[in-house]
Write a protein that holds these residues in place. Sequence first.
Motif, mmCIF file in Angstrom:
data_model
loop_
_atom_site.group_PDB
_atom_site.id
_atom_site.type_symbol
_atom_site.label_atom_id
_atom_site.label_comp_id
_atom_site.label_asym_id
_atom_site.label_seq_id
_atom_site.Cartn_x
_atom_site.Cartn_y
_atom_site.Cartn_z
ATOM 1 N N ALA A 70 43.911 34.088 31.805
ATOM 2 C CA ALA A 70 42.268 34.036 31.858
ATOM 3 C C ALA A 70 41.706 32.511 31.389
ATOM 4 O O ALA A 70 41.015 31.824 31.816
ATOM 5 C CB ALA A 70 41.513 35.396 31.377
ATOM 6 N N THR A 71 42.307 32.425 30.223
ATOM 7 C CA THR A 71 42.006 31.106 29.414
ATOM 8 C C THR A 71 42.523 30.259 30.519
ATOM 9 O O THR A 71 41.554 29.045 30.596
ATOM 10 C CB THR A 71 42.655 31.099 28.111
ATOM 11 N N ALA A 72 43.605 29.901 30.850
ATOM 12 C CA ALA A 72 44.234 29.049 31.933
ATOM 13 C C ALA A 72 43.247 28.843 33.093
ATOM 14 O O ALA A 72 43.177 27.724 33.501
ATOM 15 C CB ALA A 72 45.666 28.995 32.282
ATOM 16 N N MET A 73 42.868 30.111 33.555
ATOM 17 C CA MET A 73 41.935 29.763 34.745
ATOM 18 C C MET A 73 40.593 29.536 34.454
ATOM 19 O O MET A 73 40.089 28.504 35.156
ATOM 20 C CB MET A 73 41.856 31.234 35.325
ATOM 21 N N VAL A 74 40.091 29.769 33.260
ATOM 22 C CA VAL A 74 38.677 29.112 32.828
ATOM 23 C C VAL A 74 38.714 27.921 32.587
ATOM 24 O O VAL A 74 38.001 26.816 33.123
ATOM 25 C CB VAL A 74 38.102 29.749 31.453
ATOM 26 N N ILE A 75 39.966 27.113 31.910
ATOM 27 C CA ILE A 75 39.866 25.816 31.927
ATOM 28 C C ILE A 75 40.236 24.864 32.884
ATOM 29 O O ILE A 75 39.735 23.927 33.245
ATOM 30 C CB ILE A 75 41.262 25.545 30.595
ATOM 31 N N SER A 76 41.138 25.542 33.811
ATOM 32 C CA SER A 76 41.432 24.954 35.015
ATOM 33 C C SER A 76 40.062 24.924 35.999
ATOM 34 O O SER A 76 39.769 23.812 36.525
ATOM 35 C CB SER A 76 42.472 25.498 36.010
ATOM 36 N N ALA A 77 39.123 25.824 35.981
ATOM 37 C CA ALA A 77 38.108 25.890 36.528
ATOM 38 C C ALA A 77 36.970 25.050 36.099
ATOM 39 O O ALA A 77 36.242 24.280 36.761
ATOM 40 C CB ALA A 77 37.548 27.297 36.804
ATOM 41 N N SER A 78 37.016 24.888 35.004
ATOM 42 C CA SER A 78 36.124 23.941 34.187
ATOM 43 C C SER A 78 36.514 22.250 34.517
ATOM 44 O O SER A 78 35.435 21.702 34.668
ATOM 45 C CB SER A 78 36.123 24.005 32.769
ATOM 46 N N ILE A 79 37.634 22.042 34.620
ATOM 47 C CA ILE A 79 38.184 20.614 35.015
ATOM 48 C C ILE A 79 37.689 20.255 36.446
ATOM 49 O O ILE A 79 37.320 19.528 36.566
ATOM 50 C CB ILE A 79 39.662 20.579 34.729
ATOM 51 N N TRP A 80 38.158 21.365 37.180
ATOM 52 C CA TRP A 80 37.760 21.296 38.670
ATOM 53 C C TRP A 80 36.188 20.921 39.008
ATOM 54 O O TRP A 80 35.827 20.285 39.557
ATOM 55 C CB TRP A 80 38.097 22.470 39.401
ATOM 56 N N PHE A 81 35.456 21.921 37.897
ATOM 57 C CA PHE A 81 34.085 21.852 38.156
ATOM 58 C C PHE A 81 33.280 20.319 37.642
ATOM 59 O O PHE A 81 32.659 19.831 38.454
ATOM 60 C CB PHE A 81 33.524 22.993 37.412
ATOM 61 N N VAL A 82 33.980 19.900 36.763
ATOM 62 C CA VAL A 82 33.802 18.417 36.238
ATOM 63 C C VAL A 82 33.863 17.842 37.474
ATOM 64 O O VAL A 82 33.057 16.445 37.631
ATOM 65 C CB VAL A 82 34.604 18.104 35.032
#
Length: 86
Positions: A70-82
């Motif tokens: 879940a942490t990896a998914m959140v960080i990946s989604a945050s990077i994608w969002f940026v």
Amino acid sequence: STRLAALVPALWVIAWAGEGKAVELLLWSQVVLSLQLGFACWPLVRITSDAKVMNSYVAPRWVVWVGWIATAMVISASIWFVFQVC
């Protein structure tokens, strides 16, 4: 007083950027919040999986795996969002 401490900077930024930029400012505030979430998840999973810190309350192995995923998914989604916003 805490509401005032949160409200004054927000009103200052809106006054500085202009009222027409409120939607863009809201979008950027969400980008910043999404980046912070990964930094909150990382230590949470790390500490709850450490038997030295948690003793008998240490998280089960499967919970730790789900937490890291879940942490990896959140960080990946945050990077994608940026990258989507920029």
